[in-house]
Design an enzyme around this catalytic site. Structure first.
Site: not given
Ligand SMILES: *Cc1c(COP(=O)(O)O)cnc(C)c1O
Length: 483
Positions: A113
């Site tokens: 993120k």
């Molecule tokens: C947010 C997240 C995901 C999923 O990503 P999306 O964009 O919501 O599909 C997968 N793994 C981790 C560690 C995340 O923080």
């Protein structure tokens, strides 16, 4: 470049405008009016760029109302060495002949993120300062979005953050990371419910246009198009690095596949857009955990989101999502980017609880390159154990879901890149179960677990939330002119 709604009811808006808006005014999601096309020569010309330079190049196609020099400064600040541990920002690590990891977790909160949020923090500050506005961010998180947003926006002037998280559904480290922040503009709220309840509260308040306007509400959750645009960059980066060693004449025709551990369909949607722009991506493989609504969709053509009672608490918690908001943007493309068809599909969803796209099932793979698979707790444990035994590398449970599903979709001669979405240190219990190793925190983060935590517990109640926000929102000193 202008942005429109998937449901066809919003006047076209600029990048700076949609950066502050998650949902479109008609309840749809904002999407670019057209997808910019890049020739293979143009992509090849980006090979020598550093990560922030590449980000400037890709984002300048979307943020066309921001001067390029300003965008370059924002990208340099977002992806600076103080925030990202790896020199190259996104390192590629080979696992075996065909499989490699794309390292997206080198940022301050050890999860992918940060890749989008660090840019968004820069961009929001820039746009707000330019227009003398304030912004109250309201968001829902199952763990990583919230901390990444808070670390990108903490202490920023003119911005407050109201972050909803499901009570008792995050790891100790995720809680410590968010709740230990003492910045006055950061407000953590733990809701009695699961992630989807939090997301529904955000949707309800954002959908109340009077409340939204009165308190200048905005979102940075994964429906934010600023984030989707910043995430496209690492697909280009990963393809360029994966083909560095390929003979020049063959590069343009060298397609790679990606496997993406998915929850809200944000990360993989960025891959879908990169592919639509002309990046040689063969397959986009969606990896789900036990909450596998999207795997079901890509295998059957039926999209049937589940309620919170059927959303399981798993050992890859950031993927515990049964109603992926970004899927609307993909289905918009499947339906020929036709707002009327999309709106009637969503009416069908509201009425029957599902959308039947079985007539389009073949195209999901042949035209859009999508495949999918599901991974369970036992798969995660076995995969973490196996990768550790054969390579010495420890991966986190989300990335393990990716590796498990990637292995089921290997094709001869096609490199498979698995997006590493978090560092294993965030999930020490499953790592211990799988390998017997006790991972400590990276040194600079170790003391987080002992700090006092600041969080407000709240029922799943929109009225209480409104009151809380109204009392704490940042306000512009500028009096808005009469309409
Ligand atoms: C947010 C997240 C995901 C999923 O990503 P999306 O964009 O919501 O599909 C997968 N793994 C981790 C560690 C995340 O923080």
């Amino acid at each position: 470049m202008k942005y429109i709604s998937t449901r066809g009811g919003m006047a076209p808006a600029s990048y700076s405008e949609i950066l502050l808006e998650g949902l479109a005014t008609d309840g749809g999601l904002v999407v670019p009016e057209t997808v910019p096309q890049l020739s293979s020569e143009r992509i090849e010309a980006m090979r020598g760029l550093s990560y922030p330079e590449l980000a400037t190049e890709i984002l300048s196609l979307y943020a066309t109302d921001i001067p390029r020099e300003d965008l370059a400064e924002m990208c340099a600040a977002a992806y600076r060495a103080e925030s990202f541990v790896a020199d190259e920002v996104v390192p590629l690590t080979p696992l075996d002949g065909q499989l490699s990891l794309v390292g997206l977790s080198e940022g301050p909160t050890l999860a992918f993120k940060d890749m989008a949020m660090q840019f968004l923090g820069q961009a929001l500050e820039y746009v707000l300062a330019r227009t003398d506005r304030t912004l109250n961010i309201i968001g829902a998180t199952s763990g990583d979005t919230g901390s990444a947003a808070e670390y990108a926006l903490r202490g920023k002037d003119g911005i407050a953050v109201f972050m909803l998280s499901p009570q008792g559904r995050m790891s100790d480290f995720q809680r410590a990371q968010m709740y230990s922040l003492t910045d006055e503009n950061i407000h953590n709220i733990a809701i009695e419910g699961v992630f989807d309840d939090c997301q529904n509260l955000v949707k309800e308040l954002s959908g109340d246009l009077d409340f939204k306007r009165a308190h200048t509400l905005g979102t940075v959750n994964s429906i934010n198009l600023g984030r989707i645009s910043a995430q496209m960059v690492y697909y280009f980066w990963a393809w360029l690095r994966a083909t560095d060693a390929v003979a020049e004449a063959e590069r343009a025709s060298t397609a790679v596949s990606f496997t993406v551990p998915s929850g809200n369909f944000g990360n993989i949607l960025s891959g879908h857009l990169a592919r639509a722009m002309g990046l040689p991506i063969r397959r986009l493989v969606l990896a789900a955990n036990e909450n596998n609504v999207l795997d079901e969709f890509f295998r059957t053509g039926i999209y049937a989101p589940r309620g919170s009672a059927e959303t399981y608490l798993t050992s890859s918690p950031s993927m515990d999502i049964s109603k992926a908001s970004n899927i609307e943007r993909f289905i918009f493309d499947v339906l020929g980017r036709d707002g009327d068809r999309l709106a009637s599909a969503w009416a069908e969803l509201a009425e029957t609880g599902r959308i039947d796209l079985t007539a389009e099932l073949g195209r999901l793979e042949t035209e859009f390159g999508f495949q999918s698979g599901t991974s369970t707790h036992a798969d995660r444990v076995a995969t973490i154990r196996d990768i550790h035994a054969t390579t010495g590398i420890i991966i986190d449970p989300h990335t393990a879901d990716g590796v498990k599903v990637a292995r089921e979709h290997l094709e001869d001669g096609v490199p498979m890149l698995v997006l590493e979405t978090a560092k294993p240190e965030k999930f020490p219990e499953i790592v211990f179960e799988a390998t017997g190793e006790r991972l400590g925190m990276p040194e600079h983060l170790a003391e987080l677990l002992d700090l006092p935590q600041h969080v407000t517990e709240m029922a799943d109640d929109a009225a209480q939330l409104r009151e809380f926000i109204a009392a704490r929102a940042v306000r512009s000193t500028i009096v808005p002119s009469a309409p």
